[in-house]
Design an enzyme around this catalytic site. Structure first.
Site, PDB file in Angstrom:
ATOM      1  N   ASP A 158       1.247  -7.740   2.135  1.00 28.54           N
ATOM      2  CA  ASP A 158       1.343  -6.298   1.907  1.00 28.54           C
ATOM      3  C   ASP A 158       2.798  -5.829   1.764  1.00 28.54           C
ATOM      4  O   ASP A 158       3.336  -5.172   2.648  1.00 28.54           O
ATOM      5  CB  ASP A 158       0.647  -5.565   3.069  1.00 28.54           C
ATOM      6  CG  ASP A 158       0.314  -4.123   2.727  1.00 28.54           C
ATOM      7  OD1 ASP A 158       0.880  -3.594   1.756  1.00 28.54           O
ATOM      8  OD2 ASP A 158      -0.500  -3.516   3.451  1.00 28.54           O
ATOM      9  N   HIS A 175       0.820  -1.224   0.000  1.00 36.83           N
ATOM     10  CA  HIS A 175       0.000   0.000   0.000  1.00 36.83           C
ATOM     11  C   HIS A 175       0.849   1.267   0.000  1.00 36.83           C
ATOM     12  O   HIS A 175       0.336   2.340  -0.286  1.00 36.83           O
ATOM     13  CB  HIS A 175      -1.071  -0.019   1.097  1.00 36.83           C
ATOM     14  CG  HIS A 175      -0.622   0.240   2.495  1.00 36.83           C
ATOM     15  ND1 HIS A 175      -0.363  -0.769   3.399  1.00 36.83           N
ATOM     16  CD2 HIS A 175      -0.413   1.391   3.175  1.00 36.83           C
ATOM     17  CE1 HIS A 175      -0.018  -0.244   4.568  1.00 36.83           C
ATOM     18  NE2 HIS A 175      -0.040   1.059   4.457  1.00 36.83           N
ATOM     19  N   SER A 186       3.966   2.265   8.316  1.00 35.59           N
ATOM     20  CA  SER A 186       3.693   1.290   7.258  1.00 35.59           C
ATOM     21  C   SER A 186       4.980   0.968   6.510  1.00 35.59           C
ATOM     22  O   SER A 186       5.669   1.879   6.049  1.00 35.59           O
ATOM     23  CB  SER A 186       2.676   1.861   6.268  1.00 35.59           C
ATOM     24  OG  SER A 186       1.394   1.783   6.817  1.00 35.59           O
TER      25      SER A 186
HETATM   26  N1  ARG Z   1      -4.789   0.557   7.293  1.00 38.39           N
HETATM   27  C1  ARG Z   1      -3.518   0.624   6.614  1.00 38.39           C
HETATM   28  C2  ARG Z   1      -2.748   1.831   7.065  1.00 38.39           C
HETATM   29  O1  ARG Z   1      -3.307   2.876   7.284  1.00 38.39           O
HETATM   30  C3  ARG Z   1      -3.658   0.752   5.149  1.00 38.39           C
HETATM   31  C4  ARG Z   1      -4.199  -0.443   4.515  1.00 38.39           C
HETATM   32  C5  ARG Z   1      -4.390  -0.241   3.035  1.00 38.39           C
HETATM   33  N2  ARG Z   1      -5.388  -1.183   2.585  1.00 38.39           N
HETATM   34  C6  ARG Z   1      -6.658  -0.866   2.309  1.00 38.39           C
HETATM   35  N3  ARG Z   1      -7.496  -1.842   2.106  1.00 38.39           N
HETATM   36  N4  ARG Z   1      -7.079   0.378   2.241  1.00 38.39           N
HETATM   37  O2  ARG Z   1      -1.528   1.792   7.118  1.00 38.39           O
END
Ligand code: ARG
Length: 711
Positions: free
Chosen positions: A221, A86, A646
Site C-alpha cells: 500500500d 489508498h 495513513s
Molecule cells: N482501512 C484503510 C484506512 O482506512 C483503508 C484501506 C483502503 N483499502 C480498501 N480496500 N478500501 O486507512
C-alpha cells in the site's frame, strides 16, 4: 547502600516504563517534557530536538500533511514523498485512461520529466506549533455557551492572521482536550505535486475489501509523489519551470530489518478519535447508529456491486467511491463488534462511577454526568434523523442531483437563481459520472422502505404520505413511486436535466417527484430536527469540556494526551505480534509467500500480477530478503494510530524509515474510542517490500538512487 537503592528504584522505574501501554498520540512539542525518558528507555536513540525543533531541522520537517486526509514523508533531498496507495488512489485513478491505465498497470517515472502533475493536490509542512491556550481563554471570559463557537472563530482568525503576517505561511488553531487547551500551527503549503510512482492496484490494493482492516495482511500500500517549488524554494503554482523542493530534512531508509520488540514510532496527522466519549454515546453508537449506517451502506454496496460485476469499464469507474463506502461500512461493523466484545460500554460506566464519586460536592463537575444523561434522553428519540439524512436520503444518487436545484427553486432573486444554474451547468458531468438509474432505483426502494419501517411515523417527512398513497402496502407504494421517479423525473437522465438547464423554470422543479421528495425530507430535518441536534451537540460539548477538565484534576499525576484532530502527533511503541483469540498467535511479519497463497486469478481483489509471481519464483529479492530468504511484505507495531495516519512513516530508534502505516486491525476496531493494549496494532508495509517493488518490479533505479539507504 543509598546508591544501590537508587539503582534499584531506577531499574524498577525503567522496567515499569517499558511495560506500560504505548497508548497516546502525543503533541511533538511536548515530547521532551512528558515522554522523552520513556521513549529513551524503550530504545529511542535521538535527542528530543531531533524529533521536533523550530530553529533547526528535525524529523518533523520530513512529515507532510498529504491532501488533508493522509500523511506522507519526504525520503530524498529532492522532495520525494512516500504515502499510501489508498492515499494516492484518486490521483492515480484520475490520471488513468483506458489507453494509459496506470491504476491497473502501475507507473514509474524514469526521469523528472516523466512525472505526472496532478492539479488540486497539496501537501503542508508544519513550521511550528505554539500553545495559545491563554490567549484564547482570556478572550472567552464571560462569553455565553451559545456564542462560544462564533467567538472562537473570531479569535482563531485574529491569531492566525497575526501568526502569518508578512509571510507566505498558513496557520490554523486547533482545540485540544475538548476545549481545555488551544494550539496554533503554522504551515508551508505546496501545490505543485506530481506522481512519481505507483505499483498496479493488484499490489497496492492487494486483498481489497476482504482483507481491509485485517491482519495478517499482504498489501503493497504505497505510492510516490514529488513536491515542486519555485526557483526560490518557496511554494509556487504549477509551472514546467518549477524545481524539486529541497526539504530541511528527509528520512534515511533502513533495510537492516526489524525484529519483535524493536522500538518503532509513527509521526503523522491522525484524523479523529473520541477517547473521552461518554458511555451514553457508546451505547447509542453500538445499538442504533452504527447498525443503521451499516444497513444503509449495505443497500448501496450491493446495488453497485451488481453494476460493477457486469462491466469492466463500470468497475473501473465506480471502484474508488465503492472502496471508500466499503471502507467505513466495514469499519462500523468492526467497531460495533469490538465495542461489545471488549465491553467498552461497561468499562466507561465504571469510569464514570469513579468520576461521580469524586465529583460529589464539586459544583462545576457534579452536574456533568447528570446533564449528559439529560441531553441523551432528549436526543435518543430522534437520533437516527441525521443518519437517515446523510447515509439514507443522500445515499440515493438522484437525491443529490435534485437537491442541487434547491437553491434555485427557493431563490429570492434572479441573480442567486442564475448562480445555481451556472453551478449545475459546470458540475453536470460530475453529477452523472457515477449515476446508474436502474441501480439507483433499487437503492431508493430499499432506503425508503427502511426509513418507513424505522423512523417513528410522526417524525417522517410529510412527503411520505404522498408516496404511501400510491399503493396498497407501503412496499408496493414505494416501489411505484420509485418507478415513477426514474421514468419521469427530469433528474433521471443527464440529457433531460441538460435540456432543463438550458431553459430553467422553478415550476417544473417544484412538481418533479424526486425534487419534491428530497425537499420534504431535507426541510423536515432542517426545521424540526437540526435545532435539536445542534442543542444536543452544544450540551455534550460543554459537558465534555468539563469532564476532561475534571478527569485531569482527579488524576493529577497522569499525563493526558488530546484526541486526534488532524494535527501533527507522534506515537511510540514497538514491533509486536498478538494473540487474536485462544490458541491463535499472529506473527509480527508477513512475506511474499502469503501473497502467493492468497493469489487467485478469478478474484480481482486477490489477483497478483504475473510479473510479481515470476519474481517470486525466481526468488529475485536482491538485498531486500529476510535472512531466511523470504521477502517481507507487512509488519505490525503497537502504535496508537487512526485514519489520517495513513501513509505515516514508521521510524526506528535511529530516525530511519522502516515502513508506512496503512491500517488498523480487526480485533481493535473500537480503538478510536478506547485503546486496547492487548489487541491494538498498526499495520505497516515493510520498507523493504516498497524498495523491492520500485527496484525489481518497477526497475526504477533512478528513484532508489535518490534515497539514502542504510544497510
Ligand atoms: N482501512 C484503510 C484506512 O482506512 C483503508 C484501506 C483502503 N483499502 C480498501 N480496500 N478500501 O486507512
Amino acid at each position: 547502600m543509598k546508591n544501590r537503592i537508587k539503582a534499584l528504584v531506577a531499574l524498577v522505574l525503567i522496567s515499569s516504563l517499558q511495560l506500560k501501554a504505548d497508548e497516546g498520540m502525543w503533541m511533538p512539542l511536548l515530547l521532551k517534557k512528558y515522554n522523552y525518558e520513556k521513549m529513551k528507555a524503550m530504545g529511542l536513540k535521538l535527542t528530543p530536538e531531533q524529533l521536533y525543533d523550530v530553529n533547526n531541522s528535525s524529523l518533523k520537517d520530513a512529515i507532510v500533511w498529504f491532501n488533508g486526509g493522509c500523511t506522507g514523508e519526504i525520503i530524498s533531498d529532492q522532495g520525494l514523498v512516500l504515502t499510501n496507495h489508498h492515499c494516492g488512489y484518486d490521483a492515480i485513478a484520475s490520471l488513468s485512461t483506458p489507453q494509459d491505465n496506470i491504476l491497473d498497470n502501475g507507473f514509474w517515472a524514469k526521469s523528472f520529466a516523466e512525472e505526472r502533475p496532478k492539479p488540486g493536490m497539496w501537501v503542508s509542512i508544519v513550521q511550528r506549533m505554539d500553545d495559545v491556550t491563554d490567549k484564547v481563554m482570556s478572550q472567552l471570559q464571560g462569553v455565553a455557551e451559545k456564542d462560544r463557537p462564533a467567538k472562537l472563530q473570531a479569535i482563531y482568525k485574529q491569531l492566525t492572521d497575526e501568526a502569518v503576517k508578512g509571510t507566505h505561511y498558513e496557520a490554523q488553531v486547533r482545540e485540544m482536550f475538548k476545549g481545555n487547551a488551544y494550539y496554533l500551527f503554522v504551515f508551508e503549503k505546496f501545490t505543485d505535486i506530481r506522481l512519481v510512482g505507483t505499483p498496479p492496484q493488484s499490489i497496492g490494493k492487494f486483498g481489497g475489501d476482504p482483507d481491509n482492516w485485517v491482519w495478517p495482511r499482504h498489501t503493497g500500500d504505497f505510492s510516490m509523489f514529488r513536491i515542486y517549488a519555485g526557483k526560490d524554494g518557496k511554494p509556487a503554482k504549477y509551472s514546467a519551470d518549477n524545481v524539486p523542493y529541497k526539504p530541511k530534512h528527509s528520512l534515511p531508509v533502513s533495510i537492516k530489518g526489524i525484529k519483535d520488540g524493536d522500538y518503532a514510532m509513527v509521526y503523522g496527522f491522525p484524523g479523529r478519535t473520541n477517547r473521552y466519549e461518554f458511555s451514553n454515546g457508546i451505547q447509542l453508537a453500538q445499538d442504533k447508529v452504527n447498525p443503521t449506517i451499516v444497513a444503509l451502506r449495505d443497500i448501496r454496496l450491493k446495488a453497485w456491486k451488481e453494476v460493477m460485476d457486469k462491466s469492466e469499464a463500470d468497475r473501473l469507474l465506480l471502484s474508488g467511491t465503492y472502496a471508500s463506502i466499503a471502507n467505513y461500512w466495514k469499519y462500523f461493523i468492526g467497531q460495533t463488534e469490538q465495542l461489545k466484545r471488549l465491553k467498552v460500554y461497561e468499562g466507561k460506566v465504571a469510569d464514570e462511577k469513579k468520576f461521580t464519586d469524586w465529583a460529589k460536592g464539586k459544583g462545576e463537575f457534579e452536574t456533568v454526568l447528570p446533564n449528559v444523561q439529560k441531553a441523551y434522553d432528549a436526543y435518543i428519540p430522534f437520533a437516527l434523523q441525521r443518519t437517515y439524512l446523510s447515509e439514507g436520503l443522500f445515499g440515493i444518487g438522484i437525491s443529490g442531483i435534485a437537491f442541487s436545484m434547491y437553491g434555485y427553486e427557493t431563490a429570492k432573486d434572479t441573480a442567486s437563481a442564475n448562480k445555481v444554474i451556472a453551478m449545475a451547468n459546470q458540475n453536470i458531468d460530475a453529477f452523472y459520472e457515477e449515476f446508474f438509474a436502474a441501480a439507483d432505483e433499487k437503492i431508493m426502494r430499499q432506503i425508503l422502505l427502511m426509513y418507513y419501517n424505522n423512523i417513528p411515523k410522526e417524525q417522517q417527512a410529510p412527503y411520505m404520505a404522498t408516496i404511501l398513497k400510491k399503493g396498497k402496502t407501503p412496499e408496493e407504494a414505494i416501489n411505484k413511486f420509485a418507478a415513477e421517479v426514474y421514468a419521469k423525473s427530469l433528474f433521471a437522465n443527464k440529457e433531460k436535466f441538460k435540456a432543463f438547464l438550458a431553459k430553467p423554470n422553478a415550476k417544473s422543479i417544484a412538481k418533479d417527484p424526486a425534487y419534491a421528495m428530497v425537499k420534504s425530507f431535507y426541510e423536515n430535518y432542517l426545521n424540526n430536527y437540526k435545532p435539536k441536534v445542534d442543542e444536543f451537540n452544544a450540551a455534550v460539548a460543554k459537558e465534555g469540556r468539563a469532564y476532561v477538565k475534571g478527569l485531569m484534576e482527579m488524576n493529577p499525576t497522569k499525563t493526558f494526551y488530546p484526541d486526534a484532530n488532524s494535527s501533527l502527533r507522534l506515537t511510540y511503541g514497538s514491533v509486536q505480534g498478538y494473540e487474536p483469540k485462544d490458541a491463535v498467535k499472529y506473527d509480527y511479519i508477513t512475506t511474499l509467500d502469503g501473497v502467493v497463497e492468497k493469489h487467485n486469478p478469478k478474484d480481482f481483489e486477490f489477483n497478483a500480477p504475473q510479473r510479481l509471481l515470476d519474481l517470486y519464483n525466481a526468488k529475485n529479492f536482491g538485498q531486500y530478503a529476510l535472512p531466511n530468504g523470504k521477502l517481507p511484505v507487512a509488519f505490525i507495531t503497537n502504535n496508537d494510530i487512526t485514519g489520517g495516519n495513513s501513509g505515516s512513516p514508521v521510524i526506528n530508534g535511529e530516525g530511519q524509515l522502516i515502513g508506512l502505516a496503512f491500517d488498523g486491525n480487526w480485533e481493535a476496531m473500537s480503538g478510536d474510542i478506547v485503546f486496547d493494549e492487548k489487541y491494538k496494532r498498526t499495520i505497516n508495509v515493510d520498507i523493504r517490500y516498497v524498495l523491492f517493488l520500485i527496484d525489481k518490479y518497477g526497475q526504477a533505479e533512478n528513484i532508489i538512487n535518490e534515497m539514502k539507504i542504510v544497510r
